[in-house]
Design an enzyme around this catalytic site. Structure first.
Site, short mmCIF file in Angstrom:
data_model
loop_
_atom_site.label_atom_id
_atom_site.label_comp_id
_atom_site.label_asym_id
_atom_site.label_seq_id
_atom_site.Cartn_x
_atom_site.Cartn_y
_atom_site.Cartn_z
N ASP A 446 0.86 -1.18 0.00
CA ASP A 446 0.00 0.00 0.00
C ASP A 446 0.90 1.24 0.00
OD1 ASP A 446 -1.75 2.09 0.51
OD2 ASP A 446 -2.89 1.01 2.05
N HIS A 447 0.84 1.99 -1.11
CA HIS A 447 1.78 3.11 -1.25
C HIS A 447 1.43 4.28 -0.32
CE1 HIS A 447 5.24 4.73 -2.96
NE2 HIS A 447 4.95 4.72 -4.25
N ARG A 448 0.30 4.24 0.32
CA ARG A 448 0.00 5.26 1.33
C ARG A 448 0.84 5.04 2.59
NH1 ARG A 448 -6.31 4.28 2.02
NH2 ARG A 448 -5.42 2.17 2.17
#
Length: 476
Positions: A446-448
């Site tokens: 998850d790039h967040r």
């Protein structure tokens, strides 16, 4: 004592519905507290529901194969009905009282009364086991008894007309009794099966559910298979189109839950995937050594075990990846424990049970936990608790001969590792080309929560342990 209704409980964490798979009791059965009533299938697992009270089953309020919302009553149980004495059972019905008829009526039909609101209702006389002919040749015959006419124990008595042979060419009718419980009668109606055409196999000549299904299957057209040797078990719950070229299967239970979770994850969390090709020759040698170790004699040792341990060691070095995104609270939740999920393909669909507190396990306890987890999943007995609160997942696509993939995150997790097939390939080792055992790893995150640097460092550390398992002794 009044009847009690048992509502469908929430057997998981926030589940809203479940499918009735199989009733373990029937109308008229006596149940005790904790007797198993029904087997249900939630979006996560198969669960048996025990009875919270004792008594006699009065009604099954949900049919097998239907999906029921949590909180909906599914069964009604009442106090056990007292047995009638032999003298009461044999008591004949009272003869109609001619004085009860209205002044304008010439005769009274037995069982219908006179229409006088003040007249006391008459008790229906029980019919004998042998039903006589009801009509003379050529006369009309009643062919149906009210659905409310049932024997004790919930067995409905369906009356059907069967023509009898007549030498004079007339067709006298004989009323034949068909014994079947209400759910079985309902099933026969849904399947379009005439109960009179079903050969009963139950005790006392009772038509069972299996009898009705067998009769329906015998009469149904054969489902067309794509290939001659293709039994297509996944089509069992579907319906074939009129032309026989398609089967439509309802989306429910595990498949429904998986689809919803994957769609939510794919369109909520920004996915990034990084790859790494790894020489795992030393891992394969370690696996062979462990297989010969007496302490590991009772567990299954595979490269997945070493990969799982490598992931746990990498999470220890990079704990930021063991987190989740709370969109409602606008917070990042860092987990101080690792519940390691292992994606498992089962007849019910893909499930992801997890090893609780896997970070606390040594190699042998981890092997034991993985063995129990996969065996339970394949048997379809994984509980909702086993699949809740996962923090990181491994999907072993290599068992299907797949090199790697771009896995979708499980909701609530920041990373998932795809472990590809291990193949012997030419590889440059110490300046020479040699045959080595090689695999590919793919990490989706998850790039967040995880930027490219963190994801790359994490995957690199997993690869380093697989390249040299002795490194795990340093990082442990």
């Amino acid at each position: 004592m009044s009847n009690q209704r048992f509502p469908l409980p929430d057997v998981g964490e926030g589940l809203t519905e479940a499918e009735i798979v199989e009733w373990k009791v029937a109308v008229g059965d006596t149940v005790a507290v904790n007797d198993v009533l029904v087997e249900i299938e939630t979006a996560k697992s198969l669960v048996e529901l025990p009875s919270p009270f004792a008594g006699t089953v009065v009604a099954l309020l949900a049919e097998e194969g239907t999906t029921v919302d949590v909180g909906t009553p599914i069964i009604e149980v009442g106090a056990a009905a007292p047995e009638l004495s032999d003298s009461r059972k044999e008591m004949p019905a009272r003869e109609p009282d001619s004085s009860a008829a209205g002044s304008g009526s010439g005769s009274v039909l037995v069982g219908y009364g006179t229409g006088d609101d003040g007249a006391a209702p008459r008790r229906r006389r029980r019919r004998s086991a042998t039903v006589p002919e009801l009509s003379e040749p050529g006369a009309a015959t009643l062919a149906r008894e009210s659905d409310s006419s049932r024997e004790p124990g919930g067995i409905a008595q369906a009356m059907v007309s069967v023509p009898a042979a007549a030498p004079s060419g007339t067709t006298p009718a004989t009323r034949v009794r068909v014994l079947a419980k209400p759910p079985v009668r309902k099933l026969a109606k849904d399947l379009g099966v005439d109960l009179a055409s079903v050969k009963p196999t139950g005790p006392g000549g009772i038509v069972t559910r299996e009898d009705v299904v067998a009769r329906a299957e015998a009469a149904a057209p054969r489902t067309l298979a794509t290939y001659a040797d293709d039994d297509q078990p996944w089509l069992a719950s579907g319906s074939v189109t009129d032309d026989g070229r398609q089967t439509r299967v309802p989306v429910k239970s595990v498949r429904k839950r998986t689809a919803e979770a994957m769609v939510a994850s794919a369109f909520t969390a920004p996915h990034v995937t990084v790859f790494r090709t790894v020489d795992v020759t030393r891992t394969m040698k370690l696996v062979e050594k462990l297989k010969g170790d007496k302490e590991f004699a009772d567990v299954r040792v595979t490269p997945l075990l070493i990969a799982a341990k490598a992931v746990l060691l990498a999470i220890k070095r990079h704990p930021e990846i063991n987190a989740s995104w709370d969109d409602d609270a606008r917070e990042i939740v860092y987990k101080h424990y690792v519940n390691l999920g292992i994606a498992a393909a089962t007849p019910r669909g893909l499930v992801v049970p997890n090893v609780k507190d896997a970070h606390r396990h040594g190699l042998l306890p981890l092997a034991q936990a993985l063995g129990e987890l996969t065996a339970t999943a394949r048997a379809g007995r994984t509980t909702p608790t086993d699949m809740s609160d996962g923090t990181f997942t491994i999907t072993n696509v290599g068992v299907f001969g797949i090199d790697t993939g771009t896995p979708i995150l499980n909701p609530g997790e920041a990373g998932i590792l795809a472990f590809g097939a291990i193949r012997q390939q030419p590889w440059v080792h110490k300046g020479k080309i040699k045959p080595r055992w090689v695999t590919q790893l793919a990490l989706s995150f998850d790039h967040r929560l995880v930027d490219g640097e963190l994801g790359s460092r994490f995957l690199s550390d997993v690869a380093r342990v697989l390249e040299d398992p002795a490194r795990g002794l340093v990082w442990a």
